[in-house]
Design a protein around this motif. Structure first.
Motif, PDB file in Angstrom:
ATOM      1  N   VAL A  18     -10.614 -17.448  -3.090  1.00 39.63           N
ATOM      2  CA  VAL A  18      -9.992 -17.461  -4.402  1.00 39.63           C
ATOM      3  C   VAL A  18      -8.758 -16.580  -4.419  1.00 39.63           C
ATOM      4  N   SER A  19      -8.726 -15.543  -3.595  1.00 40.46           N
ATOM      5  CA  SER A  19      -7.600 -14.619  -3.648  1.00 40.46           C
ATOM      6  C   SER A  19      -6.331 -15.198  -3.044  1.00 40.46           C
ATOM      7  N   ASP A  20      -6.447 -16.147  -2.144  1.00 37.34           N
ATOM      8  CA  ASP A  20      -5.254 -16.657  -1.482  1.00 37.34           C
ATOM      9  C   ASP A  20      -5.548 -18.038  -0.923  1.00 37.34           C
ATOM     10  N   ASP A  21      -5.567 -19.041  -1.803  1.00 36.48           N
ATOM     11  CA  ASP A  21      -5.841 -20.397  -1.338  1.00 36.48           C
ATOM     12  C   ASP A  21      -4.594 -21.259  -1.385  1.00 36.48           C
ATOM     13  N   SER A  22      -3.429 -20.632  -1.289  1.00 37.13           N
ATOM     14  CA  SER A  22      -2.171 -21.375  -1.364  1.00 37.13           C
ATOM     15  C   SER A  22      -2.043 -22.380  -0.222  1.00 37.13           C
ATOM     16  N   HIS A  23      -2.645 -22.085   0.912  1.00 38.87           N
ATOM     17  CA  HIS A  23      -2.561 -23.002   2.048  1.00 38.87           C
ATOM     18  C   HIS A  23      -3.366 -24.272   1.811  1.00 38.87           C
ATOM     19  N   GLN A  24      -4.179 -24.297   0.733  1.00 36.01           N
ATOM     20  CA  GLN A  24      -4.955 -25.486   0.409  1.00 36.01           C
ATOM     21  C   GLN A  24      -4.586 -26.038  -0.966  1.00 36.01           C
ATOM     22  N   GLY A  25      -3.385 -25.716  -1.417  1.00 31.60           N
ATOM     23  CA  GLY A  25      -2.892 -26.306  -2.654  1.00 31.60           C
ATOM     24  C   GLY A  25      -2.985 -25.436  -3.889  1.00 31.60           C
ATOM     25  N   ASP A  27      -2.133 -22.359  -6.445  1.00 32.63           N
ATOM     26  CA  ASP A  27      -0.954 -21.581  -6.788  1.00 32.63           C
ATOM     27  C   ASP A  27      -1.317 -20.105  -6.813  1.00 32.63           C
ATOM     28  N   CYS A  28      -0.424 -19.273  -6.314  1.00 33.81           N
ATOM     29  CA  CYS A  28      -0.657 -17.842  -6.380  1.00 33.81           C
ATOM     30  C   CYS A  28       0.668 -17.130  -6.564  1.00 33.81           C
ATOM     31  N   ALA A  29       0.589 -15.905  -7.037  1.00 33.70           N
ATOM     32  CA  ALA A  29       1.784 -15.100  -7.276  1.00 33.70           C
ATOM     33  C   ALA A  29       1.528 -13.684  -6.798  1.00 33.70           C
ATOM     34  N   LEU A  30       2.570 -13.056  -6.317  1.00 29.15           N
ATOM     35  CA  LEU A  30       2.491 -11.662  -5.910  1.00 29.15           C
ATOM     36  C   LEU A  30       2.740 -10.814  -7.152  1.00 29.15           C
ATOM     37  N   VAL A  31       1.818  -9.919  -7.470  1.00 29.74           N
ATOM     38  CA  VAL A  31       1.971  -9.071  -8.655  1.00 29.74           C
ATOM     39  C   VAL A  31       1.913  -7.607  -8.241  1.00 29.74           C
ATOM     40  N   GLN A  32       2.617  -6.781  -8.974  1.00 27.83           N
ATOM     41  CA  GLN A  32       2.578  -5.345  -8.726  1.00 27.83           C
ATOM     42  C   GLN A  32       1.266  -4.786  -9.267  1.00 27.83           C
ATOM     43  N   PRO A  33       0.683  -3.799  -8.601  1.00 27.58           N
ATOM     44  CA  PRO A  33      -0.595  -3.248  -9.069  1.00 27.58           C
ATOM     45  C   PRO A  33      -0.569  -2.809 -10.528  1.00 27.58           C
ATOM     46  N   GLU A  34       0.556  -2.252 -10.985  1.00 32.49           N
ATOM     47  CA  GLU A  34       0.609  -1.793 -12.376  1.00 32.49           C
ATOM     48  C   GLU A  34       0.608  -2.954 -13.380  1.00 32.49           C
ATOM     49  N   ASP A  35       0.855  -4.171 -12.909  1.00 27.46           N
ATOM     50  CA  ASP A  35       0.835  -5.339 -13.785  1.00 27.46           C
ATOM     51  C   ASP A  35      -0.510  -6.062 -13.772  1.00 27.46           C
ATOM     52  N   GLU A  87       4.800 -11.530   4.906  1.00 25.17           N
ATOM     53  CA  GLU A  87       5.791 -10.463   5.110  1.00 25.17           C
ATOM     54  C   GLU A  87       5.524  -9.269   4.202  1.00 25.17           C
ATOM     55  N   GLN A  88       5.196  -9.519   2.958  1.00 25.34           N
ATOM     56  CA  GLN A  88       4.936  -8.443   2.007  1.00 25.34           C
ATOM     57  C   GLN A  88       3.652  -7.695   2.350  1.00 25.34           C
ATOM     58  N   LYS A  89       2.624  -8.426   2.776  1.00 23.56           N
ATOM     59  CA  LYS A  89       1.356  -7.780   3.140  1.00 23.56           C
ATOM     60  C   LYS A  89       1.525  -6.927   4.388  1.00 23.56           C
ATOM     61  N   VAL A  90       2.251  -7.439   5.384  1.00 19.83           N
ATOM     62  CA  VAL A  90       2.483  -6.679   6.610  1.00 19.83           C
ATOM     63  C   VAL A  90       3.314  -5.430   6.296  1.00 19.83           C
ATOM     64  N   ALA A  91       4.323  -5.565   5.453  1.00 17.69           N
ATOM     65  CA  ALA A  91       5.151  -4.411   5.089  1.00 17.69           C
ATOM     66  C   ALA A  91       4.321  -3.351   4.361  1.00 17.69           C
ATOM     67  N   ALA A  92       3.454  -3.774   3.463  1.00 22.65           N
ATOM     68  CA  ALA A  92       2.604  -2.823   2.737  1.00 22.65           C
ATOM     69  C   ALA A  92       1.640  -2.126   3.694  1.00 22.65           C
ATOM     70  N   TYR A  93       1.077  -2.873   4.642  1.00 22.68           N
ATOM     71  CA  TYR A  93       0.142  -2.285   5.606  1.00 22.68           C
ATOM     72  C   TYR A  93       0.874  -1.314   6.530  1.00 22.68           C
ATOM     73  N   ARG A  94       2.080  -1.688   6.944  1.00 20.00           N
ATOM     74  CA  ARG A  94       2.899  -0.809   7.791  1.00 20.00           C
ATOM     75  C   ARG A  94       3.185   0.503   7.052  1.00 20.00           C
ATOM     76  N   SER A  95       3.524   0.415   5.789  1.00 21.41           N
ATOM     77  CA  SER A  95       3.791   1.611   4.982  1.00 21.41           C
ATOM     78  C   SER A  95       2.536   2.474   4.872  1.00 21.41           C
ATOM     79  N   TYR A  96       1.391   1.852   4.667  1.00 21.08           N
ATOM     80  CA  TYR A  96       0.118   2.578   4.602  1.00 21.08           C
ATOM     81  C   TYR A  96      -0.132   3.328   5.909  1.00 21.08           C
ATOM     82  N   LEU A  97       0.059   2.643   7.041  1.00 20.74           N
ATOM     83  CA  LEU A  97      -0.184   3.271   8.343  1.00 20.74           C
ATOM     84  C   LEU A  97       0.778   4.433   8.592  1.00 20.74           C
ATOM     85  N   ARG A  98       2.031   4.264   8.222  1.00 19.42           N
ATOM     86  CA  ARG A  98       3.001   5.361   8.390  1.00 19.42           C
ATOM     87  C   ARG A  98       2.590   6.581   7.565  1.00 19.42           C
TER      88      ARG A  98
END
Length: 116
Positions: A18-25, A27-35, A87-98
């Motif tokens: 349910v969190s990310d089924d865009s590959h099966q049709g 719709d999803c959107a990237l939202v900021q945690p504060e939203d 790209e956004q998930k990898v960037a967020a994970y990279r920032s977390y690791l740093r």
């Protein structure tokens, strides 16, 4: 955070994430945690903490009449390199690791003497 279309959630498509089924049709959107609903955030953070994980994939769904949030599943190995917004998930994970590396480097070294 990735938010899917509520209609897709209501359909309850068996076997699909349910969190990310865009590959099966879906719709999803990237939202900021504060939203995102703070109740859903608190529930997801509590689930991750109970699993002992700082990084986790927590799928939540909101009841369409009561507005109450429920956990569908929790995964200590979230799909960072797959699905939507890679790209956004990898960037967020990279920032977390740093940040974690900086925190570890800032702590004094702990020397544990060997006991023979």
């Amino acid at each position: 955070m990735i938010k899917t279309d509520k209609e897709e959630q209501r359909r309850g498509r068996a076997g699909n994430s349910v969190s990310d089924d865009s590959h099966q049709g879906g719709d999803c959107a990237l939202v900021q945690p504060e939203d995102f609903d703070p109740r859903a955030q608190a529930l997801a953070l509590e689930a991750a903490a109970l699993m002992g994980s700082e990084v986790a994939g927590i799928n939540v769904i909101q009841h369409w009449t009561s507005g109450q949030w429920f956990i569908l599943d929790a995964n200590v190995n979230p799909a960072i390199a797959g699905g939507a917004f890679v790209e956004q998930k990898v960037a967020a994970y990279r920032s977390y690791l740093r940040d974690r590396i900086r925190q570890a480097a800032a702590r004094p070294a702990q020397v544990h003497p060997f006991h023979f």
